[in-house]
Design an enzyme around this catalytic site. Structure first.
Site, PDB file in Angstrom:
ATOM      1  N   HIS A   1      -2.224  -9.498  12.536  1.00  0.00           N
ATOM      2  CA  HIS A   1      -1.643  -8.269  11.973  1.00  0.00           C
ATOM      3  C   HIS A   1      -1.332  -7.351  13.161  1.00  0.00           C
ATOM      4  O   HIS A   1      -2.167  -7.168  14.049  1.00  0.00           O
ATOM      5  CB  HIS A   1      -2.649  -7.617  11.017  1.00  0.00           C
ATOM      6  CG  HIS A   1      -2.293  -6.201  10.696  1.00  0.00           C
ATOM      7  ND1 HIS A   1      -1.075  -5.868  10.156  1.00  0.00           N
ATOM      8  CD2 HIS A   1      -2.970  -5.028  10.875  1.00  0.00           C
ATOM      9  CE1 HIS A   1      -1.021  -4.545   9.988  1.00  0.00           C
ATOM     10  NE2 HIS A   1      -2.154  -4.016  10.427  1.00  0.00           N
TER      11      HIS A   1
ATOM     12  N   CYS B   1      -3.401  -3.320   4.624  1.00  0.00           N
ATOM     13  CA  CYS B   1      -2.493  -4.346   5.166  1.00  0.00           C
ATOM     14  C   CYS B   1      -2.931  -5.771   4.816  1.00  0.00           C
ATOM     15  O   CYS B   1      -2.202  -6.723   5.056  1.00  0.00           O
ATOM     16  CB  CYS B   1      -2.397  -4.220   6.678  1.00  0.00           C
ATOM     17  SG  CYS B   1      -1.814  -2.622   7.195  1.00  0.00           S
TER      18      CYS B   1
ATOM     19  N   GLU C   1       0.845  -1.192   0.000  1.00  0.00           N
ATOM     20  CA  GLU C   1       0.000   0.000   0.000  1.00  0.00           C
ATOM     21  C   GLU C   1       0.884   1.247   0.000  1.00  0.00           C
ATOM     22  O   GLU C   1       0.392   2.349   0.221  1.00  0.00           O
ATOM     23  CB  GLU C   1      -0.984  -0.013   1.161  1.00  0.00           C
ATOM     24  CG  GLU C   1      -0.369  -0.114   2.534  1.00  0.00           C
ATOM     25  CD  GLU C   1      -1.392   0.097   3.632  1.00  0.00           C
ATOM     26  OE1 GLU C   1      -2.043   1.139   3.634  1.00  0.00           O
ATOM     27  OE2 GLU C   1      -1.516  -0.806   4.487  1.00  0.00           O
TER      28      GLU C   1
END
Ligand code: HMG
Length: 392
Positions: A237, A115, A83
């Site tokens: 994450h 993400c 990204e």
């Protein structure tokens, strides 16, 4: 019916930047109690890119050991998830393909969804390998996380790339076919094309992430996923590592299980060892958590890991992965520690100077100073083109 083949991650390697800013330095500058960073966010330091490092040089550095070790003959696809894209049109992976000297008979694409992108790339790779088990797919997650200086997000910045070779009969990790999925249109974190730094509603982003944890788990259970007790550890994450603890608590609450700090630490503590010194590496963050679990837990043979991927905006996925017996002899723990430990510490003033340096956009020729310690560098800008080279 063809016999069921196992597909998953055959090799995993990550690399981070050449510089590091300890949070003690950030706290010295802005007067914050450093305990907020160390304990409240669970971050000790953040990776800071050199001027001649970007997502391409990090990605190529992460993937180089895989190509050197396994060769490129069977690789038919390269998928780079990011990204922090450097071009609206050309896929960053094409530069990586060139730097690594990969064969021409390969497809290269870039994927994006904050993400979450690398997990979509992994699923795409797994599907390609199921279609043709003789081919391998190189999946790379590469990101540099940038927030406005002096904003609450600043302390969560970081950068890294993780490269994974996806194959049949993988040496490290077998991916299960069952996923829990969740998408919600939420403005928790975004970066319009004209901005170099992300915009974020911090508290909303934490709530959106936690909702996604519970929703993906519900979907995973509905689709016949494994029960909670089957999982040895959970890789989340990690925008900052305390988030993994919050996430696991939310998942246990969803399962009706009461918990405390000790049980949370047992379930996710080991997965945070790289991210707490690297910072948020967006698409790569979950895979640094996975590398941390594999490198630092010593008895995962045959165990099941839960992987939770979240990308703001938002898309999330929960998958289960089984660790292959004998995985330890295929790990790159020494290289990973070296990448983290060999970073040069910078003071706050140097970090600020590096952060404020924007690359020129006028199309003239600029040679960039050689700062990186990595194997590849962004050497120059010329005619609106980025010129990469191997570091000599
Ligand atoms: P903030 O306002 O700086 O911090 O924002 P805070 O006041 O909320 O404090 C953070 C924690 O530190 C709190 O603990 C405090 O109590 C504690 P919590 O309530 O969370 O348990 N604290 C202390 N602890 C010990 N000693 C002290 C002390 N002082 C305070 N002295 C925020 C924090 C995370 C919101 C901010 O850093 C931010 O906006 N970060 C960026 C967004 C983000 O990371 N969101 C996470 C979920 S979204 C996501 O993961 C997606 C993402 O990766 C992007 C993508 O998908 O592409 C971001």
């Amino acid at each position: 019916m063809p016999a069921e083949i196992s597909v998953g991650i055959h090799d995993l390697s990550f690399r981070t930047t050449s510089f590091v800013l300890p949070h003690t330095e950030l706290a010295r500058y802005n007067g914050t109690d450093v305990a907020k960073y160390h304990k409240g966010l669970g971050q000790l330091s953040m990776s800071v890119p050199a001027v001649d490092e970007d997502i391409v040089t990090l990605a190529a550095a992460a993937a180089l050991p895989l190509v050197q070790h396994h060769g490129a003959d069977t690789i038919r696809t390269v998928v780079l998830a990011t990204e922090s894209s450097i071009d609206q049109s050309k896929a960053a992976g094409v530069y990586v393909h060139s730097l690594l000297g990969l064969p021409s008979q390969i497809r290269v694409i870039e994927v994006k969804q904050a993400c979450y992108g690398a997990t979509a790339a992994l699923q795409f790779a797994a599907a390609l390998v199921h279609q043709d088990p003789a081919q391998r797919v190189l999946v790379i997650a590469s990101d540099i996380s940038r927030y406005d200086l002096d904003s609450p997000g600043e302390a969560t910045q970081g950068a890294a790339a993780a490269a994974m070779l996806v194959s049949a009969d993988p040496a490290l990790l077998e991916l299960s076919g069952t996923s829990g999925l969740f998408t919600a249109d939420v403005m928790d974190f975004w970066r319009p094309n004209y901005r170099a730094t992300a915009l974020v509603d911090g508290k909303k982003s934490v709530a959106a992430y936690l909702e996604a944890v519970q929703s993906t788990w519900r979907d995973y259970v509905l689709r016949g996923g494994l029960p909670l007790e089957e999982f040895r550890t959970f890789c989340y994450h990690q925008p900052y590592t305390r988030m993994a603890f919050k996430a696991h608590q939310a998942l246990l609450e969803e399962c009706g299980v009461h918990t405390n700090e000790e049980t949370l630490h047992k379930a996710v503590g080991t997965t945070t060892v790289y991210n707490k010194v690297v910072g948020n590496s967006y698409t790569a963050s979950l895979y640094l958590a996975l590398a941390a679990a594999l490198d630092n837990c010593h008895d995962l043979d045959g165990e099941t890991l839960g992987l939770f991927s979240y990308g703001s905006g938002s898309v999330a996925e929960f998958i289960a992965a089984r660790v292959r017996p004998g995985y330890r002899s295929h790990l790159r723990a020494g290289e990973h520690r070296e990448s983290v430990n060999s970073r040069q510490t910078v003071d706050y003033e140097t970090y600020r100077e590096l952060s404020c340096q924007a690359l020129p956009t006028d199309g003239n020729t600029y040679e960039l100073p050689h700062q990186t310690r990595g194997p590849f560098r962004l050497a120059a800008l010329r005619d609106h083109q980025r010129i990469y080279e191997a570091s000599s």
